[in-house]
Design an enzyme around this catalytic site. Structure first.
Site, PDB file in Angstrom:
ATOM      1  N   HIS A 155      -0.459 -19.353  27.373  1.00 57.37           N
ATOM      2  CA  HIS A 155      -0.465 -18.319  26.339  1.00 57.37           C
ATOM      3  C   HIS A 155      -0.418 -16.936  26.984  1.00 57.37           C
ATOM      4  CE1 HIS A 155      -4.679 -18.505  27.546  1.00 57.37           C
ATOM      5  NE2 HIS A 155      -4.852 -17.301  27.012  1.00 57.37           N
ATOM      6  N   ASP A 172      -2.095 -13.074  26.040  1.00 56.15           N
ATOM      7  CA  ASP A 172      -3.265 -12.642  25.275  1.00 56.15           C
ATOM      8  C   ASP A 172      -2.878 -11.818  24.051  1.00 56.15           C
ATOM      9  OD1 ASP A 172      -5.119 -13.863  26.946  1.00 56.15           O
ATOM     10  OD2 ASP A 172      -5.341 -12.103  28.234  1.00 56.15           O
ATOM     11  N   HIS A 226      -0.481 -17.290  30.977  1.00 53.77           N
ATOM     12  CA  HIS A 226      -1.437 -17.872  31.915  1.00 53.77           C
ATOM     13  C   HIS A 226      -2.078 -19.119  31.316  1.00 53.77           C
ATOM     14  CE1 HIS A 226      -3.535 -14.755  29.580  1.00 53.77           C
ATOM     15  NE2 HIS A 226      -4.624 -15.488  29.684  1.00 53.77           N
ATOM     16  N   ARG A 262     -13.537 -10.568  31.240  1.00 58.24           N
ATOM     17  CA  ARG A 262     -12.193  -9.986  31.140  1.00 58.24           C
ATOM     18  C   ARG A 262     -12.243  -8.668  30.375  1.00 58.24           C
ATOM     19  NH1 ARG A 262      -8.561 -12.954  27.135  1.00 58.24           N
ATOM     20  NH2 ARG A 262      -9.444 -11.383  25.753  1.00 58.24           N
TER      21      ARG A 262
END
Length: 311
Positions: free
Chosen positions: A137, A139, A287, A302
């Site tokens: 996917h 983000d 990723h 993150r």
């Protein structure tokens, strides 16, 4: 004497199923054809992959970034798409400060937070909610302006496993058959937060955000705003359909496009140590977090950087 004409031996009928991934030579361009490669003066670059992924040596990310260092790091990000910095052990404030050099920081009310509103915390141990592992996917493509990039730090690392992979979506586009490129030229696709989050969140948790995050459309093939590269911009977590295609045609095309991230030549894989940092270009990559470390714990934080409207 009669000459016997040369002829190829007869083969039984065969076919390869359409719309799959097949063996053969890959086109592997790390940068656009007109890109001017230059040396790096302020740090060392150690490539990990053919088209993406490089470790950056010689920097302490807790120190301020001057304009020259910021510009050179941004060039490295554009050229390598994901940068790795070993054993930085940044505080939450330092991680946020580093990411903020690239723009406004996002918050994400759908995920757990860490030491600040802009920090998403993934704390995984036995029995924990899986969230975005085991799926390729990009983000927050369900936003009208998806994240430009993200800075991820591993706080706790399992004794084995827990790697992350990134895929180069410019290389994925380059290697599509011409007939597919022609079919998706100018096409737009719908992105929605519900399919991705519904895998691990109950309806009562998701329903309050439907007004804040309505479905949005993005180009199936977007242009990178800084390099000009064409890149596939659909992903299995959030892309639900291609506008103007029948449901059957959309599903078939999306299955084919989703598969492109699975090609090893387009990927880089990173094994984490505590305190490591990954900084990736969310416009140009997808990723995949590998969930192969149970029953051990893995903790990551993150910070995401707000992006532009894809075109």
């Amino acid at each position: 004497m009669t000459a016997i004409a040369d002829s190829a031996p007869a083969l039984r009928p065969y076919r390869i199923p359409a719309d799959g991934l097949h063996e053969g030579e890959r086109v592997l361009r790390r940068t656009p054809d007109d890109w001017q490669d230059r040396p790096y003066d302020l740090f060392e670059v150690h490539p990990l992959g053919r088209t993406l992924g490089a470790e950056i040596h010689g920097l302490d990310l807790s120190r301020p970034l001057g304009p020259a260092l910021h510009a050179e790091l941004n060039r490295a990000l554009l050229e390598w798409k994901v940068l790795f910095f070993r054993e930085q052990h940044l505080t939450t404030a330092a991680q946020r400060a580093f990411a903020a050099h690239w723009g406004e920081l996002e918050t994400n009310p759908l995920l757990a937070t860490g030491g600040a509103a802009e920090v998403v915390r993934f704390d995984k141990s036995a029995g924990a909610v899986p969230t975005f592992e085991n799926v390729w996917h990009a983000d927050v493509t369900f936003r009208a302006r998806p994240a430009m990039g993200a800075v991820l730090q591993l706080r706790e690392v399992p004794p084995s496993g827990g790697d992350t992979l990134w895929a180069d979506m410019a290389a994925a586009y380059d290697n599509l058959p011409d007939r597919i490129k022609e079919r998706i030229e100018g096409a737009r696709a719908v992105h929605d937060y519900l399919p991705g989050f519904a895998r691990f969140s109950p309806p009562a948790q998701l329903a309050p955000f439907q007004g804040a995050f309505p479905p949005v459309e993005h180009p199936v093939v977007r242009r990178h705003p800084e390099t000009g590269r064409r890149m596939l911009f659909v992903n299995a977590s959030f892309t639900t359909r291609i506008t103007g295609f029948t449901e059957e045609e959309s599903d078939r095309m999306l299955r084919l496009l989703f598969q492109q991230a699975h090609v090893p030549e387009f990927q880089v894989r990173f094994g984490w140590r505590p305190g490591d940092i990954a900084f990736w270009d969310n416009r140009a990559t997808q990723h995949y977090a590998v969930a192969d470390y149970a029953p051990h714990r893995r903790v990551a934080e993150r910070v995401a950087i707000a992006g532009d409207r894809p075109y």
